[in-house]
Design an enzyme around this catalytic site. Structure first.
Site, PDB file in Angstrom:
ATOM      1  N   MET A 262      -4.568   7.171  13.898  1.00  0.00           N
ATOM      2  CA  MET A 262      -4.261   6.367  12.460  1.00  0.00           C
ATOM      3  C   MET A 262      -3.772   7.159  11.747  1.00  0.00           C
ATOM      4  O   MET A 262      -3.981   9.185  11.497  1.00  0.00           O
ATOM      5  CB  MET A 262      -5.566   6.331  11.416  1.00  0.00           C
ATOM      6  N   ASN A 264      -2.408   8.044   9.025  1.00  0.00           N
ATOM      7  CA  ASN A 264      -2.636   8.390   7.373  1.00  0.00           C
ATOM      8  C   ASN A 264      -1.838   9.658   6.503  1.00  0.00           C
ATOM      9  O   ASN A 264      -1.778  10.766   7.516  1.00  0.00           O
ATOM     10  CB  ASN A 264      -4.809   9.131   7.420  1.00  0.00           C
ATOM     11  N   GLU A 297       0.908   9.742  15.982  1.00  0.00           N
ATOM     12  CA  GLU A 297       0.701  10.046  14.946  1.00  0.00           C
ATOM     13  C   GLU A 297       1.754  10.566  13.709  1.00  0.00           C
ATOM     14  O   GLU A 297       2.054  11.001  13.294  1.00  0.00           O
ATOM     15  CB  GLU A 297      -0.706   9.941  14.777  1.00  0.00           C
ATOM     16  N   HIS A 300       5.079   9.142  13.128  1.00  0.00           N
ATOM     17  CA  HIS A 300       4.527   7.843  12.090  1.00  0.00           C
ATOM     18  C   HIS A 300       5.234   8.053  10.537  1.00  0.00           C
ATOM     19  O   HIS A 300       5.722   7.584   9.813  1.00  0.00           O
ATOM     20  CB  HIS A 300       3.155   7.430  12.359  1.00  0.00           C
TER      21      HIS A 300
HETATM   22  N1  ARG Z   1      -1.578   2.766  13.134  1.00  0.00           N
HETATM   23  C1  ARG Z   1      -2.056   3.088  13.755  1.00  0.00           C
HETATM   24  C2  ARG Z   1      -1.716   3.602  15.705  1.00  0.00           C
HETATM   25  O1  ARG Z   1      -0.977   2.370  15.944  1.00  0.00           O
HETATM   26  C3  ARG Z   1      -3.281   2.383  14.197  1.00  0.00           C
HETATM   27  C4  ARG Z   1      -4.123   1.656  12.846  1.00  0.00           C
HETATM   28  C5  ARG Z   1      -4.640   0.154  14.239  1.00  0.00           C
HETATM   29  N2  ARG Z   1      -5.446   0.137  12.937  1.00  0.00           N
HETATM   30  C6  ARG Z   1      -6.441  -1.102  13.064  1.00  0.00           C
HETATM   31  N3  ARG Z   1      -7.450  -1.456  12.510  1.00  0.00           N
HETATM   32  N4  ARG Z   1      -5.949  -2.503  14.025  1.00  0.00           N
HETATM   33  O2  ARG Z   1      -1.519   4.560  14.895  1.00  0.00           O
HETATM   34 ZN    ZN Z   2       1.466   3.628  15.887  1.00  0.00          ZN
END
Ligand code: ARG
Ligand code: ZN
Length: 879
Positions: A262, A264, A297, A300
């Site tokens: 993730m 963040n 990540e 992002h």
């Molecule tokens: N944004 C994250 C990624 O693709 C994935 C988060 C997915 N979270 C979930 N609860 N399905 O890097």
């Molecule tokens: Zn992603």
């Protein structure tokens, strides 16, 4: 209760700044939130304030310092509503939550004693009352308070600005994140962790502190992730002009995590399987996966964080673009054709199946019940293919200019997919209106191609027609704008011919030898002029569009492309097509009870590959790898599980018998005594060697067994050990399988990521004792239904074991349904994911359909989470 894209409204109130204080406790964590709110300029005055909140115990609520009376607000299971609020105000709330009982792993939870968070997409509402939607962006200031002894490390987004001691052996750290962000990017970590540090100097000279935080026993498994991170940071500067924007970048490894990782802000949280590597415990594939996810990540930070999504329907805006970016990164730092082959074979197996099933949805869905169910191959991988098509249509330079414009124009904003595409249209002058249909239409387009060469005129006519089959809720489909990259390979010269494309005005345009043509109509004929010799068309090079392309190639033409196509990807694809033709015959033979006969042309094609191995061992390994049973199944109108398995095994063994010496030579030539390194070169050799060994073990003569056992015992890296163990464990000889499995299980009992592999290897055996084994292993001390990695390694892997999962006594389906029912209570997101194989019942014979539907009905009879409910309803919609 469904949410619809067409109902979007901006929030009534926005948050400009958020102050949080966490007083950590396993069963009673106190969360104080101070939100600085103001009315949204586009919404009318006097609207109530409605905040999201799930499972929170509200202790206090105050506006501008004035506690509210009980009749001034309303709190229910999902929200907090305050009917009358000023235009601008400060809201203080205090809630209590229980991280220890949070088995859904959304919001704040504990993993191995450490506190961590997962907020995307809607986890933040399990932490505090908040407008939990991505178009509300605020700066955050977060204070974390915890026990000094057991929680020495307290982390959140941004930079630490203050820390100190508190009474009762407690301490605190305050973090400030200056970049406005939506709540889904919030993160908190607290635990007894240790770090590995490094530094990165950005293009413009900013010093960034890099930290990877892990449990102490994993300190020796972070080198590769750190090196990958630095490569990714440099690559994004060089390729997209994107620089990092905080003083520190942290990664934390967590054992219990629903997904891979993730993004963040400034504090990426990773599933430990997606970050930890060591030559002795992780395979080459794991090393490459870690590199790709670390990059994903990190990327992002711009495609997702600096520019984020207006609402969750736009999820592919950040995910499609970021997957495209990480795929290109991995291609640049490894073998590019191999990366493309791996991505496409996965895509054509798994995404095509999703597109053909009851949960098919567009890259931008228009409604959902549970957004967590939409972290799919369509949003991610098809979204990435759509961005890749834009790159093909625009060319790299314009695409990069479009990307620059997008980041400059929308920095700090929450936007829509059309905002991204509009930048691409603006910089290139291309009309992309028709292209937008890729985002709205579900299903895999099917393209039929026919070519004709006229010896007299030297003209080559390529007729293309496209249609997209109906998908649930979408019966009518319109023609798409499809970039088709192609070449015409001269049958005499064996080289790509110059492409001179006739235009409507009677003129022509010279495109070079490898070009992209634009298919826009339902049916369209392209005329190439001055084609000097009869060509074989090489179509859809590099898989330039996510479509099924049919062309009536003869086996001779495929064998020709296999050796002459200048595009590495299409050479591989020609081999796959050739193999598929042979497999089709064998599947039919199996079904009709006719004796199977091996296609000699396929044997000769493989022989020629082995005789001239070329210089990319990894490409050769891919060329020698048979299509998976899942991929073959995708090509069949009705999936015949047993015929597919039998046909594929027949091909494998026939090739092994007839080319035994060549495989032996390949195995010997690619032994390597160098110390392990995850370089493309070494990875290629190991892959090739292990493909050869797998062929040899399909005969399982004494020599093959000896080599496999020696490799299992003597190799110092997990790639080779695991390859050998898999072959022993999947052989028919329990005297080979059992001792090896036992030794491995004892050696690695202390390492959860290796035990995951041990589970997977056992439950993917073709032997019929597997279901009993799965039930037995579910009782193993190293297994836990609460750990998503374990569920995937044991149950998820078993459901991919096609002959056993689809057993005709229905025991495989029953097992999966039992687990779904239990997980529905513990972790709905994971439950809704592992149910997928059951939802694909339409693809199978009547007998299996009945069994699969019965299990779905049994699940439907339970009290279901929204996640599982949505999956089951969609699966049974036209049953
Ligand atoms: N944004 C994250 C990624 O693709 C994935 C988060 C997915 N979270 C979930 N609860 N399905 O890097
Ligand atoms: Zn992603």
């Amino acid at each position: 209760q469904a949410t619809y894209l067409k109902d979007y409204l901006p929030p009534a109130y926005r948050v400009t700044h958020t102050e949080l204080t966490f007083d950590l406790d396993p069963t009673a964590t106190r969360v104080k939130a101070r939100l600085h709110l103001e009315r949204h300029p586009e919404r009318e005055a006097g609207l109530p304030l409605v905040l999201d909140g799930e499972g929170l115990t509200l202790k206090q609520v105050a506006i501008d310092g004035q506690p509210l009376e009980a009749d001034e607000f309303e709190a229910d299971a999902h929200s907090l509503t305050i009917a009358r609020v000023p235009e601008r105000f400060r809201l203080d709330t205090e809630v209590e939550i229980a991280p220890d009982t949070n088995t859904a792993l959304e919001g704040l939870y504990r993993s191995n004693g450490m506190y961590c968070t997962q907020c995307e997409p809607e986890g933040f509402r399990r932490i505090t009352f908040y407008p939990d939607r991505p178009d509300v962006m605020a700066t955050f200031s977060t204070t974390v308070i915890g026990d000094r002894e057991s929680l020495p490390v307290l982390l959140s987004n941004g930079n630490p600005v203050e820390q100190g001691e508190l009474p009762d052996q407690r301490h605190f750290v305050t973090w400030e994140d200056p970049h406005p962000k939506p709540s889904y990017l919030f993160a908190l970590v607290a635990g007894s962790l240790e770090k590995v540090e490094d530094h990165f100097t950005t293009q413009s000279g900013r010093e960034v502190l890099l930290q990877i935080w892990v449990e102490p026993e994993n300190l020796d498994k972070t080198d590769h992730a750190m090196a990958s991170l630095k490569r990714a940071m440099r690559w994004d500067e060089e390729t997209y002009g994107r620089e990092y924007d905080l003083d520190r970048f942290m990664i934390v490894a967590v054992n219990d995590f629903n997904m891979g990782a993730m993004e963040n802000k400034g504090l990426n949280i990773f599933n430990s399987a997606a970050v930890l590597t060591h030559p002795q415990t992780a395979t080459d594939a794991a090393f490459q996966r870690v590199e790709g996810i670390v990059a994903h990540e990190y990327f992002h930070n711009w495609s997702g964080n600096r520019v984020t999504c207006r609402d969750w329907f736009q999820l592919s805006l950040k995910e499609g673009f970021t997957v495209f970016r990480d795929q290109t990164f991995s291609a640049d730092v490894n073998s590019a054709p191999v990366k493309r082959i791996e991505d496409v074979s996965f895509f054509r197996t798994a995404q095509f199946a999703e597109d053909a099933g009851p949960t098919a949805h567009p890259v931008r869905p228009d409604h959902y019940i549970e957004i967590s169910n939409f972290y799919t191959l369509t949003i991610y991988e098809k979204g990435a293919e759509v961005v890749r098509m834009l790159r093909h249509l625009l060319g790299w330079e314009d695409f990069r200019r479009g990307s620059d414009l997008y980041f400059a124009r929308f920095d700090g904003q929450a936007v829509r997919i059309e905002d991204f595409v509009a930048c691409m249209a603006e910089v290139s002058g291309l009309d992309l209106d028709q292209f937008m249909r890729w985002y709205a239409q579900a299903g895999t387009p099917e393209i039929d191609a026919h070519g004709e060469y006229d010896y007299a005129t030297g003209e080559y006519h390529l007729r293309l027609s496209q249609r997209t089959p109906a998908t649930p809720g979408q019966s009518e489909k319109l023609p798409l704008h499809v970039p088709i990259r192609l070449g015409l390979v001269g049958t005499k010269s064996g080289h790509d011919l110059t492409l001179k494309l006739a235009d409507a005005a009677g003129g022509s345009e010279t495109l070079g030898k490898d070009a992209v043509i634009h298919l826009r109509e339902a049916e369209q004929t392209f005329v190439f002029q001055d084609v000097e010799e009869a060509p074989v068309p090489s179509l859809l090079r590099g898989f330039s569009a996510p479509v099924k392309l049919r062309y009536p190639y003869s086996r001779e033409e495929l064998a020709f492309l296999l050796t002459h196509d200048s595009d590495g990807f299409n050479r591989w694809d020609a081999g796959q097509r050739l193999t598929m033709l042979a497999l089709d015959d064998l599947i039919a033979a199996h079904r009709n009870g006719v004796e199977k006969v091996m296609d000699v042309r396929l044997v000769e094609a493989y022989r020629s590959l082995l005789d001239e191995p070329g210089d990319d061992q990894a490409v050769l390994a891919e060329m020698l790898t048979l299509p998976s049973e899942a991929y073959i199944a995708e090509q069949q109108p009705v999936v015949d599980v047993d015929a597919i398995h039998a046909a594929r095994e027949f091909v494998r063994q026939s090739l092994a018998w007839q080319l035994r010496d060549a495989f032996l030579a390949v195995y010997r030539d690619n032994q390597n005594d160098e110390p392990y390194a995850p370089t493309p070169e070494q990875i290629g050799r190991r892959k090739l060697k292990n493909v050869a060994l797998a062929y040899l073990m399909s005969i399982a003569d004494d020599e093959a067994i000896g080599l496999t056992q020696a490799q299992f015992k003597n190799s110092g890296n997990m790639t080779d050990v695991r390859a050998a163990l898999t072959l022993l464990a999947h052989s028919d000889r329990s005297d080979l399988a059992e001792p090896a499995l036992k030794a491995f299980g004892e050696q690695w009992a202390h390492d959860p990521l290796v035990m995951d592999q041990w589970f997977t290897i056992q439950v993917t055996r073709p032997q019929p004792d597997v279901i009993e084994r799965v039930r037995f292993l579910m009782e193993h001390p190293a297994f836990s239904l609460k750990n998503p990695n374990k569920v995937r390694a044991l149950i998820g892997a078993f459901a991919q074991n096609r002959v056993n999962f689809h057993r005709l006594d229905g025991q495989g389906y029953k097992l999966l349904a039992d687990v779904v029912i239990e997980l529905n209570r513990l972790n709905p997101e994971i439950a809704a994911r592992i149910i997928t194989p059951l939802t694909r019942w339409q693809r199978f014979d009547e007998e299996r359909q009945v069994l699969m539907k019965a299990e779905l009905e049994r699940i439907r009879g339970e009290k279901l989470s929204p996640n599982v409910y949505e999956m089951v309803e969609r699966a049974l919609a036209d049953a």
